[in-house]
Design a protein around this motif. Sequence first.
Motif, PDB file in Angstrom:
ATOM      1  N   ASP A 430      29.808  38.193  40.266  1.00 23.60           N
ATOM      2  CA  ASP A 430      30.242  37.385  39.115  1.00 23.60           C
ATOM      3  C   ASP A 430      31.509  36.605  39.470  1.00 23.60           C
ATOM      4  N   PHE A 431      31.382  35.701  40.456  1.00 27.30           N
ATOM      5  CA  PHE A 431      32.532  34.976  40.994  1.00 27.30           C
ATOM      6  C   PHE A 431      33.316  34.247  39.913  1.00 27.30           C
ATOM      7  N   GLU A 432      32.601  33.676  38.954  1.00 29.35           N
ATOM      8  CA  GLU A 432      33.291  32.860  37.947  1.00 29.35           C
ATOM      9  C   GLU A 432      34.234  33.668  37.066  1.00 29.35           C
ATOM     10  N   HIS A 433      34.079  34.975  37.037  1.00 31.43           N
ATOM     11  CA  HIS A 433      34.963  35.809  36.227  1.00 31.43           C
ATOM     12  C   HIS A 433      35.911  36.669  37.052  1.00 31.43           C
ATOM     13  N   TRP A 434      35.929  36.490  38.363  1.00 32.12           N
ATOM     14  CA  TRP A 434      36.916  37.184  39.189  1.00 32.12           C
ATOM     15  C   TRP A 434      38.299  36.633  38.871  1.00 32.12           C
ATOM     16  N   ASP A 435      39.340  37.438  39.117  1.00 33.10           N
ATOM     17  CA  ASP A 435      40.690  36.919  38.916  1.00 33.10           C
ATOM     18  C   ASP A 435      41.042  35.984  40.073  1.00 33.10           C
ATOM     19  N   GLU A 436      42.082  35.195  39.895  1.00 36.34           N
ATOM     20  CA  GLU A 436      42.416  34.136  40.855  1.00 36.34           C
ATOM     21  C   GLU A 436      42.693  34.686  42.250  1.00 36.34           C
ATOM     22  N   ASP A 437      43.433  35.765  42.354  1.00 36.06           N
ATOM     23  CA  ASP A 437      43.772  36.305  43.680  1.00 36.06           C
ATOM     24  C   ASP A 437      42.513  36.699  44.443  1.00 36.06           C
ATOM     25  N   ARG A 438      41.588  37.328  43.738  1.00 36.30           N
ATOM     26  CA  ARG A 438      40.357  37.750  44.410  1.00 36.30           C
ATOM     27  C   ARG A 438      39.524  36.541  44.830  1.00 36.30           C
ATOM     28  N   ARG A 439      39.445  35.548  43.981  1.00 34.29           N
ATOM     29  CA  ARG A 439      38.692  34.333  44.319  1.00 34.29           C
ATOM     30  C   ARG A 439      39.269  33.675  45.567  1.00 34.29           C
ATOM     31  N   VAL A 440      40.599  33.528  45.597  1.00 33.07           N
ATOM     32  CA  VAL A 440      41.253  32.874  46.740  1.00 33.07           C
ATOM     33  C   VAL A 440      41.040  33.673  48.017  1.00 33.07           C
ATOM     34  N   ALA A 441      41.165  35.005  47.929  1.00 38.05           N
ATOM     35  CA  ALA A 441      40.989  35.854  49.112  1.00 38.05           C
ATOM     36  C   ALA A 441      39.573  35.732  49.667  1.00 38.05           C
ATOM     37  N   PHE A 442      38.583  35.747  48.785  1.00 36.25           N
ATOM     38  CA  PHE A 442      37.187  35.621  49.213  1.00 36.25           C
ATOM     39  C   PHE A 442      36.950  34.274  49.894  1.00 36.25           C
ATOM     40  N   LEU A 443      37.412  33.186  49.273  1.00 40.41           N
ATOM     41  CA  LEU A 443      37.166  31.841  49.805  1.00 40.41           C
ATOM     42  C   LEU A 443      37.861  31.640  51.137  1.00 40.41           C
ATOM     43  N   ASN A 444      39.112  32.086  51.247  1.00 41.30           N
ATOM     44  CA  ASN A 444      39.832  31.946  52.514  1.00 41.30           C
ATOM     45  C   ASN A 444      39.165  32.751  53.626  1.00 41.30           C
ATOM     46  N   SER A 445      38.646  33.915  53.268  1.00 41.60           N
ATOM     47  CA  SER A 445      37.941  34.729  54.263  1.00 41.60           C
ATOM     48  C   SER A 445      36.708  34.002  54.781  1.00 41.60           C
ATOM     49  N   GLU A 446      35.947  33.410  53.874  1.00 42.85           N
ATOM     50  CA  GLU A 446      34.734  32.698  54.265  1.00 42.85           C
ATOM     51  C   GLU A 446      35.047  31.434  55.060  1.00 42.85           C
ATOM     52  N   LEU A 447      36.171  30.794  54.761  1.00 43.35           N
ATOM     53  CA  LEU A 447      36.534  29.554  55.447  1.00 43.35           C
ATOM     54  C   LEU A 447      37.158  29.813  56.825  1.00 43.35           C
TER      55      LEU A 447
END
Length: 936
Positions: A430-447
């Motif tokens: 449920d990415f759209e409801h993750w908190d901002e820190d978790r979203r940023v950490a996930f995206l940076n990891s993938e990038l």
Amino acid sequence: MSDGNNQEAFNKISEDLRFLMNLFKKMLEGIGKDDLAKELPWVSKGLPGKHEFKADLIQAYSMAFQFLNMVEENAANQIRRKLETERGVSSWRGLWGSHLKKLLAEGVSQEEIAMALAKTRVEPVLTAHPTEARRITALDQHRELYLSLVQKENPMWTPFELSELRDNIQSMMERLWRTGEVYLTKPTVASERASQEHYLEKIFPEVIKKIDRRLEDACRENGLDEKCFSDPFALPKIRFGTWVGGDRDGHPFVTPEVTEDSLLEFRLRAILLQKKTLESLRACLSLSDTLQDPPKLLLNALVNQWAIIGSKAKMITKRNPNEPWRQYLSALIERLPLASTEEGVSAALSSNIYYTYRHARELIHDLNILRNSLLEIGADHVVKVDVNPVIRQCETFGFHLAKLDIRQNSGFYDRAISQIIQQSGEEDCDFEHWDEDRRVAFLNSELSVHETKTTSLDQLGDEASLAIGSMTVLARHFKRYGANGLGAMILSMTRSYSDLLSVYFLAKEAGLLIREDSGFWCPIPVVPLFETIEDLENAPAIMTKFMSHTLTRLSYQYQQRRKIASIEGLVEDNLNPYKSKNYIQQVMIGYSDSNKDKGIIASNWGLHKAQRELVSIAERQKVSIRFFHGKGGTISRGAGPTDRFLEASPAGSLNFDCRLTEQGETISQKYSNLLTASYNMELLVAGVFGHSLQKNNVPMSKELEPLMEQISEESSRQYRKLLDKQGFMEFYRQATPLDVLENSRIGSRPSRRTGAATLDDLRAIPWVFSWSQSRFFIPGWFGAGTALFSLREHQPENFEVLKQSVKSTPFLSYVLTNIEASACSANVEMMTAYSELVEDSELRVSFMELILDEYHKVIELTGALLGNPIGIRRPFFSYTIEKRNEPLRSIHLQQISLIKKWREAIKEGANETANDLLSDLLLTINAIAGGLKTTG
């Protein structure tokens, strides 16, 4: 304009309107419509207020309003021409001459002017927003009729020729009458694209030639050296963008396939445009080598071209013996990426024929050789008149015509990423409801890794499939043709840093990111769109993080390197606009939703502050912000006089660079006719240049800033008081023709983003359109009256400060003048008449008391701050409103009567009757839009 010029304009409008309306009356009589002819405005008795509805009479009024618009446009153009003839090109505010004159008076040097011209860059972006109520066929016939009106200006016509002209105009009127103006079916994306291609192929190339020549005249009149305008590579850069086929925000019909079709179609039209222009140039350059020796530069270039095109060379030399310049151009034409006949053009778009040009810059390089060879033999005038405009056109439109932006909503991308995570097998998707820190950490990891998350495109959800599909199209186009036809990936409703990283993540999944040893970079700019007041306030913090991201910095570096190379060697290094120490970050700011959110003053002040703060934080990171202004056709959506808008921009926000949208009916109003189009484009380009360079910018005074903050907050509270008042949606839906507009056929996309019947989901365009049709114009003025009234009553000394600041503060003057214009466009009688559509009398009275009280305060207080009555300060504006009021009143009353019947038919389930009434209602919508010169 002076009082004398104003009166001359008014007299001309009356005379030309009488001329057209008498011909219209005669045409109607000639086709047996005598009853209509007797009820025309301005030349007959007019339409009675209580009249049995007749569709053809509404059509007649609609056409009459278009004739009035034409004569006003022509009068303005002729008065400008007369003034320039009498006083020179520096006499009209906002154009090249006036800016150069002012800058030289301020002590700006010729070298500074030359450098500023070279780095000035503007990019109008033609959007597909559904605010053009007239059919394309009707617009074409309006253009033809306008040209006939201009022909009438010739004082040398014989009586016979004038008679022929009148007959031709009557014929056009009859064709227009028998064609109809209103869309009978919703336009497709393809038809919207075809409309824009008309402007991009037929109008704008001529406009650029005209404003370049006007720059030359203005430089000469102001004593500037020829080097300021003689080099086509050192002139202001004019580019065009488009959203047709790329704007998928709430538009289900813009699929990846539609985007690819648009990219290829624009490329096709661009190459055909270049081919046609090169063929015209070839016809001109009949220079013979028996009369002048061709320079070695040309002969060597010819040898190179022969080697490239091989066996084609023999045929070319045989066709044009002793004409090496023509031979050279024939070789360039042969190398265009097209088949030899137009029938084979589409297939040739993807051609890999080895000798064809891949990029327009290769053609520009070869055209520059041609230019230099002519300069070498002293053919300077041939270069100026014939060759420079061709180079300029090729540099402007390239092989892409216009840059296609891709726009999508942040919520859509959130759902797409959730679907990708779900496909990868992770439990919490449920990415759209993750908190901002978790979203940023996930995206940076993938990038940070090379692998993609997506395992199978076939099994993705709808959002993920469409998001990745559209970006795959961009990746494919970039690899085949480069980035010139690709604009930006714009993210609507940007609310967080992670929203922007989400675009990078999806681009990586689609194969759009380029991998280098130093990391990934993106060939297409990622552009946030900050729309609401809250988003504008958060923008500086979001952009500070985004501009610091490694992927963003690498993207800046590679994008800029390509741009430097595109004109390297064609212009002196100090005039290369891309050799800046700063990278460029584009930021789009939205005028519509910020206004819809909190009202006109809060919107303007929020946009002003956001621009200042973004400029400040960008400077610290050695980044220049290219602001992309998402402006619409009405004041509440950012419209206003171009020069005043640019003058009111915060210091440093222009920086010789401006991108802005041109939406709906404003495209046809501003650019249908060459003189008007040239005037509007010159206002934009000269204004960005002049207001960026001027040295006497006075920042807003410290005592004014807290006052702006105060009235912004007070006006916002009053505005929200209206929108949050119980029963507002019931009042709004019944007192305006919103429900009619939702059933109209004026654009290819829906009026709501998701289909939810809420105010938040309603697009800004139908929001504004419905208020203007019912003459409330609430988005353009509501809330300002209470804020100014409170200031005068409780802080009279600060009200006086505000009053004294108007003349010295362009931003304040611009905002107040626009608010006043919106309020003066409203009409109390018509507001009251539309409010009678509200079934609950208590609800109606409650809202109308609030609205009318606010309206009277706005009229009184803006007048007190701006000084003389609007009729004295803005006589032309007042004249145009007054000229329309009585005819408009008749159509408004007809519309109100039809709305009552239509809504009743819907309640009773009489669908056939309702459909018939809807067709009649659409005629009134079109007529009122024409009369007001605005929709949404």
